[in-house]
Scaffold this motif. Structure first.
Motif, PDB file in Angstrom:
ATOM      1  N   GLU A 188       0.837  -1.183   0.000  1.00  0.00           N
ATOM      2  CA  GLU A 188       0.000   0.000   0.000  1.00  0.00           C
ATOM      3  C   GLU A 188       0.883   1.248   0.000  1.00  0.00           C
ATOM      4  N   PRO A 189       0.322   2.415  -0.379  1.00  0.00           N
ATOM      5  CA  PRO A 189       1.137   3.643  -0.420  1.00  0.00           C
ATOM      6  C   PRO A 189       1.825   3.961   0.903  1.00  0.00           C
ATOM      7  N   VAL A 193       0.758  -4.049   4.169  1.00  0.00           N
ATOM      8  CA  VAL A 193      -0.398  -4.348   5.017  1.00  0.00           C
ATOM      9  C   VAL A 193      -0.697  -5.833   4.955  1.00  0.00           C
ATOM     10  N   ALA A 194      -0.930  -6.450   6.127  1.00  0.00           N
ATOM     11  CA  ALA A 194      -1.346  -7.853   6.181  1.00  0.00           C
ATOM     12  C   ALA A 194      -2.860  -7.909   6.044  1.00  0.00           C
ATOM     13  N   ASN A 195      -3.335  -8.530   4.975  1.00  0.00           N
ATOM     14  CA  ASN A 195      -4.765  -8.593   4.686  1.00  0.00           C
ATOM     15  C   ASN A 195      -5.413  -9.755   5.432  1.00  0.00           C
TER      16      ASN A 195
END
Length: 255
Positions: A188-189, A193-195
């Motif tokens: 991500e910008p 990130v861990a989804n």
């Protein structure tokens, strides 16, 4: 251990970290480094070298001044309270906090985090102690949204996350099948990130302690049965507190 409070209103201002050096005796005998490789004197720490041998110490820069030091005679519960209590008090005021637990392999980080150890005296770990310190300042039973609305009262929402990261693999320790799959990592910008992370909403202090034990059991299972290299692993334990007025929906909060 290093603890720091981060004021969300002053994100551009450098924050002061407090550093505690703890020469614990939680590690099983015969595993990892020797216990007498450092000398503690008040706030000063001196690296002596392995097994106290000065010839194995750094040639220069082996003396450090920290906030406080605790020797092997200090109970882990006492050390944890001195670090966690100020952060819990800051959390209920809406100030973010962070504790980093650092040390070489065999220095007792795992036992400090999850509990146990050879001379622990019933030590239950930093995660459970963080929960204990927070609930010292809040009701042990949290009203539901419906109950708070019926009474026209504000309420607190506490969420817990408990993750394990090993060699770019991330598992959610609060998922019962965490060993079966890794979380998807997204670029991500603002960073990676861990989804799919589950942010469990805590119903009570007993529920929080139950989730802590579940996370620790999942961690032990990963180490024992799924060939996880504990030496290269890192755990992330997060408590997020949100103050909600009556009738409001849960959102972001301090952590």
């Amino acid at each position: 251990m290093a603890g720091v409070g981060l004021d969300p209103e002053q994100q551009s201002i450098s924050e002061r970290a407090e550093v505690t050096v703890y020469q614990n005796t939680l590690t099983p005998s015969g595993r990892g480094i020797e216990k007498n490789d450092i000398y503690l004197n008040g706030p000063k720490v001196v690296q002596l070298g392995l097994d106290g041998d000065p010839s194995t110490a750094a040639s220069s820069g082996n003396e450090f001044t920290v906030t406080t030091t605790d020797g092997p005679s200090e109970r882990p519960s006492t050390v944890a309270q001195s670090v966690l209590a100020p952060l819990a008090q800051a959390l209920v005021r809406g100030v973010n906090g962070l504790v980093l637990c650092l040390g070489s392999s065999g220095s007792g980080k795992t036992e400090l985090l999850r509990g146990g150890g050879t001379t622990s005296g019933g030590w239950d770990g930093m995660c459970e102690r963080a929960v204990e310190e927070l609930y010292q300042l809040l009701p042990e039973e949290m009203p539901t949204a419906e109950q708070a609305q019926a009474l026209n009262k504000p309420r607190h929402v506490i969420n817990m996350r408990f993750l394990n990261s090993t060699e770019e693999r991330v598992q959610d320790l609060l998922q019962s099948d965490c060993h079966a799959h890794d979380l998807e990592l997204l670029d991500e910008p603002h960073g990676v990130v861990a989804n799919g992370v589950v942010a469990g909403e805590l119903k009570s202090k007993s529920h929080a302690l139950q989730l802590c034990k579940q996370g620790v059991a999942s961690l032990q299972s990963l180490q024992r049965y799924h060939a996880m290299d504990a030496a290269s692993a890192a755990c992330l334990f997060t408590l997020t507190l949100t103050h909600l007025p009556a009738g409001a929906a849960a959102g972001g909060g301090a952590g």
